[in-house]
Scaffold this motif. Structure first.
Motif, PDB file in Angstrom:
ATOM      1  N   ILE A  44      20.566  44.777  -5.250  1.00  0.00           N
ATOM      2  CA  ILE A  44      20.616  46.006  -4.446  1.00  0.00           C
ATOM      3  C   ILE A  44      21.238  45.710  -3.078  1.00  0.00           C
ATOM      4  O   ILE A  44      22.037  46.498  -2.557  1.00  0.00           O
ATOM      5  N   ALA A  45      20.871  44.565  -2.483  1.00  0.00           N
ATOM      6  CA  ALA A  45      21.454  44.184  -1.198  1.00  0.00           C
ATOM      7  C   ALA A  45      22.959  43.959  -1.319  1.00  0.00           C
ATOM      8  O   ALA A  45      23.728  44.306  -0.414  1.00  0.00           O
ATOM      9  N   ALA A  46      23.398  43.373  -2.438  1.00  0.00           N
ATOM     10  CA  ALA A  46      24.829  43.160  -2.656  1.00  0.00           C
ATOM     11  C   ALA A  46      25.566  44.491  -2.733  1.00  0.00           C
ATOM     12  O   ALA A  46      26.667  44.641  -2.175  1.00  0.00           O
TER      13      ALA A  46
ATOM     14  N   CYS B 134      19.966  51.074   0.308  1.00  0.00           N
ATOM     15  CA  CYS B 134      19.962  49.825  -0.463  1.00  0.00           C
ATOM     16  C   CYS B 134      19.271  48.702   0.297  1.00  0.00           C
ATOM     17  O   CYS B 134      18.452  47.955  -0.266  1.00  0.00           O
ATOM     18  N   PHE B 135      19.572  48.566   1.585  1.00  0.00           N
ATOM     19  CA  PHE B 135      18.990  47.487   2.372  1.00  0.00           C
ATOM     20  C   PHE B 135      17.479  47.642   2.505  1.00  0.00           C
ATOM     21  O   PHE B 135      16.741  46.662   2.479  1.00  0.00           O
TER      22      PHE B 135
ATOM     23  N   LEU C 221      29.100  48.509   0.006  1.00  0.00           N
ATOM     24  CA  LEU C 221      29.290  49.824   0.622  1.00  0.00           C
ATOM     25  C   LEU C 221      29.571  49.687   2.110  1.00  0.00           C
ATOM     26  O   LEU C 221      30.443  50.370   2.665  1.00  0.00           O
ATOM     27  N   HIS C 222      28.833  48.788   2.758  1.00  0.00           N
ATOM     28  CA  HIS C 222      29.008  48.582   4.193  1.00  0.00           C
ATOM     29  C   HIS C 222      30.386  48.003   4.501  1.00  0.00           C
ATOM     30  O   HIS C 222      31.033  48.399   5.479  1.00  0.00           O
TER      31      HIS C 222
ATOM     32  N   PHE D 200      27.415  34.702   6.331  1.00  0.00           N
ATOM     33  CA  PHE D 200      26.608  35.324   5.274  1.00  0.00           C
ATOM     34  C   PHE D 200      25.543  34.361   4.754  1.00  0.00           C
ATOM     35  O   PHE D 200      24.378  34.736   4.597  1.00  0.00           O
ATOM     36  N   LEU D 201      25.944  33.124   4.469  1.00  0.00           N
ATOM     37  CA  LEU D 201      25.004  32.140   3.933  1.00  0.00           C
ATOM     38  C   LEU D 201      23.900  31.835   4.944  1.00  0.00           C
ATOM     39  O   LEU D 201      22.717  31.752   4.587  1.00  0.00           O
TER      40      LEU D 201
END
Length: 309
Positions: A66-68, A15-16, A73-74, A220-221
């Motif tokens: 996709i990154a979300a 995904c990443f 998953l991570h 995260f931001l």
């Protein structure tokens, strides 16, 4: 549970890699609405209107989604296994990003890019192999978590300042900003793991858990903002390589300090970890040096088409 965590992390790496290529394309092909006729090559920071135009692009939104999914998953994997096992597996995003970027540009990756990716992979795979056998976990403390968070935040500020001090685009600016984002994401991963351990003992509404949640949101931001600037400054392979090397190294270091995940690691194993980390870092530098964008810049030409992948 460890095998399940590894499987989830592998899916997250896919995904990443896909997200990096999509978002890099959106960032580098979106014109600044407020740009002057001469362009904005000297701009250090993406303006608000420019960022807004980027995040409205369909490809950027696809990449964000996709990154979300990869982040979810991570995060689940971090709840199931120690940081030292989960974090470094994301290195698979490096070769995937290289292949996806080359496939999009319909060009074959150069031998230097492939070698840099291979060295990066080898270093992190060795890191995982040494780490997995000695990963243990203890309950974190609020004071230790706060101190570690402030130290990591200071590193993010220093690397960000170094990257933003440079004008325009280029591998050094890209490396500094991507490294800052990697530290922020490494802190994010560590805080998620600390919160999971603290919640198991003190409850989900304990001050430590709530503090970790606030710190994780801020990390995260900051990481997301820095990564977009890194995409604007360089190639997706360089960014994803920095993230997959810096993120696990920071997370593992914080895990050792806060959760005691290195308490049973011998001196020989620590030496092996250091060598593996150095190899991974050398691979990232090689990738940045050999990437078509860097080669074109040294030759005084426009970036190669692969930079738009």
């Amino acid at each position: 549970m460890t095998y399940l965590a590894v499987g989830l992390t592998l899916l997250g790496a896919v995904c990443f890699a896909a997200a990096s290529v999509l978002q890099h394309h959106a960032v580098t092909t979106t014109e600044d609405p407020a740009a002057h006729p001469a362009g904005t090559a000297s701009s250090r920071v993406l303006a608000g209107r420019h960022l807004l135009a980027i995040v409205r692009r369909r490809r950027w939104l696809q990449g964000a989604g996709i990154a979300a999914a990869g982040s979810l998953l991570h995060a689940v994997a971090l709840l199931l296994a120690p940081l030292r096992v989960v974090q470094p597996i994301g290195v698979l995003a490096v070769p995937l990003a290289v292949l996806l970027s080359a496939g999009r540009a319909r060009e074959r990756p150069s031998s230097g890019v492939l070698l840099g990716s291979a060295v990066t992979m080898a270093g992190v795979v060795a890191f995982v192999a040494v780490s997995a056998g000695s990963a243990t976990t203890r309950t974190p403390t609020a004071t230790g978590t706060l101190v570690a968070g402030l130290l990591a935040g200071g590193v993010v500020v220093l690397l960000s300042a170094a990257g933003l001090a440079r004008h325009g685009r280029g591998p050094l600016r890209c490396l500094a900003l991507a490294a800052a984002g990697a530290v922020a994401y490494g802190l994010l991963s560590a805080l998620v793991r600390v919160a999971a351990r603290a919640a198991a003992g003190a409850g989900i509404l304990s001050p430590l858990v709530l503090g970790c949640a606030a710190g994780a949101l801020l990390a995260f931001l900051a990481g997301a903002w820095l990564v977009q600037h890194a995409y604007h400054a360089g190639a997706p392979e360089i960014v994803i390589a920095c993230l997959t090397v810096g993120d696990p190294l920071v997370a593992v270091g914080l895990g050792a300090a806060l959760l005691g995940e290195g308490s049973t690691t011998s001196v020989t194993e620590w030496v092996g970890l250091g060598v593996a980390a150095a190899a991974a870092a050398a691979g990232v530098l090689m990738l940045a040096h050999q990437h078509p964008e860097a080669v074109s810049a040294r030759a005084g030409r426009d970036p190669a088409p692969v930079s738009r992948a």
